[in-house]
Design a protein around this motif. Structure first.
Motif, PDB file in Angstrom:
ATOM      1  N   LEU A 229      -2.937   6.903  -2.292  1.00 54.40           N
ATOM      2  CA  LEU A 229      -4.315   7.057  -2.162  1.00 54.40           C
ATOM      3  C   LEU A 229      -4.258   5.595  -1.568  1.00 54.40           C
ATOM      4  N   ASP A 230      -3.436   4.627  -1.397  1.00 61.32           N
ATOM      5  CA  ASP A 230      -3.454   3.463  -0.214  1.00 61.32           C
ATOM      6  C   ASP A 230      -4.179   4.135   1.227  1.00 61.32           C
ATOM      7  N   SER A 231      -2.803   4.686   0.766  1.00 61.43           N
ATOM      8  CA  SER A 231      -2.628   5.177   2.328  1.00 61.43           C
ATOM      9  C   SER A 231      -3.482   5.861   3.336  1.00 61.43           C
ATOM     10  N   LEU A 232      -3.859   6.980   2.670  1.00 65.49           N
ATOM     11  CA  LEU A 232      -5.196   7.545   2.825  1.00 65.49           C
ATOM     12  C   LEU A 232      -6.988   7.095   3.151  1.00 65.49           C
ATOM     13  N   THR A 233      -6.911   5.814   2.684  1.00 64.86           N
ATOM     14  CA  THR A 233      -8.074   4.591   2.465  1.00 64.86           C
ATOM     15  C   THR A 233      -7.640   3.986   3.809  1.00 64.86           C
ATOM     16  N   LYS A 234      -6.313   3.429   3.721  1.00 66.03           N
ATOM     17  CA  LYS A 234      -6.219   2.524   5.516  1.00 66.03           C
ATOM     18  C   LYS A 234      -6.456   3.479   6.458  1.00 66.03           C
TER      19      LYS A 234
ATOM     20  N   TYR B 183      -0.925   3.949   9.212  1.00 64.42           N
ATOM     21  CA  TYR B 183      -1.191   4.651   8.878  1.00 64.42           C
ATOM     22  C   TYR B 183      -0.524   5.941   8.047  1.00 64.42           C
TER      23      TYR B 183
ATOM     24  N   THR C  94      -4.599   2.908  13.190  1.00 66.28           N
ATOM     25  CA  THR C  94      -4.291   3.553  12.671  1.00 66.28           C
ATOM     26  C   THR C  94      -3.026   4.875  12.708  1.00 66.28           C
TER      27      THR C  94
ATOM     28  N   ASN D 195       0.601  -1.011  -0.234  1.00 63.09           N
ATOM     29  CA  ASN D 195      -0.164   0.334  -0.125  1.00 63.09           C
ATOM     30  C   ASN D 195       0.365   1.083   0.091  1.00 63.09           C
TER      31      ASN D 195
ATOM     32  N   SER E 188      -8.055   5.661   6.912  1.00 58.91           N
ATOM     33  CA  SER E 188      -9.876   5.892   7.282  1.00 58.91           C
ATOM     34  C   SER E 188     -10.266   5.021   7.954  1.00 58.91           C
ATOM     35  N   GLU E 189      -9.804   3.952   7.185  1.00 62.27           N
ATOM     36  CA  GLU E 189     -10.769   2.691   7.440  1.00 62.27           C
ATOM     37  C   GLU E 189     -10.333   2.628   9.041  1.00 62.27           C
ATOM     38  N   SER E 190      -9.121   2.801   9.058  1.00 65.71           N
ATOM     39  CA  SER E 190      -8.556   1.628  10.557  1.00 65.71           C
ATOM     40  C   SER E 190      -8.988   3.066  11.499  1.00 65.71           C
TER      41      SER E 190
END
Length: 132
Positions: free
Chosen positions: A25-30, A100, A97, A21, A32-34
């Motif tokens: 973009l991957d880091s931002l979505t991960k 990320y 969290t 990741n 938020s998800e975390s």
């Protein structure tokens, strides 16, 4: 200082481990998800385990008190204490969290320790005017 070495080491390890990741973009979505998983873990402590309860109502602060005194009247709305299982799960989710968050800092060439120091300085400078 040991603390900055500790945080810098954490940020370095995140950089070394993050392969799949790597995109911002991957880091931002991960991230938020975390953060959402932290919320879900806390909610599950209430709804599944029951080790804590949330008893929320309007915060009542008398008009004639200072900001410093107002803290005495504010509640967290949390009753009880986390059991060991819920505490471990919430700590794990907060750790993800932080992972990320550090990956976002790495991608943007930001130093997490420096950010923390600047935020502490802002809070100290603004004092009560930094209310959140």
């Amino acid at each position: 200082m040991l603390k900055d070495i500790f945080i810098d080491d954490f940020q370095y390890v995140v950089d070394e481990l993050l392969i799949r990741n790597k995109s911002i973009l991957d880091s931002l979505t991960k991230f938020s998800e975390s953060a959402a998983r932290v919320n879900r873990s806390i909610i599950k402590s209430v709804t599944n385990c029951g080790c804590i309860r949330i008893n929320a109502k309007k915060q009542e602060i008398p008009i004639d008190v200072s900001l410093k005194e107002a803290k005495k009247y504010l509640k967290t709305h949390v009753e009880g204490q986390l059991c060991e299982n819920c505490r471990d799960l919430i700590e794990k989710e907060i750790g993800s969290t932080l992972f990320y968050l550090a990956s976002i800092c790495n991608t943007l060439d930001l130093n997490l320790y420096d950010i923390i120091i600047k935020e502490i300085e802002r809070m100290k400078t603004l004092g009560e005017f930094n209310l959140r």
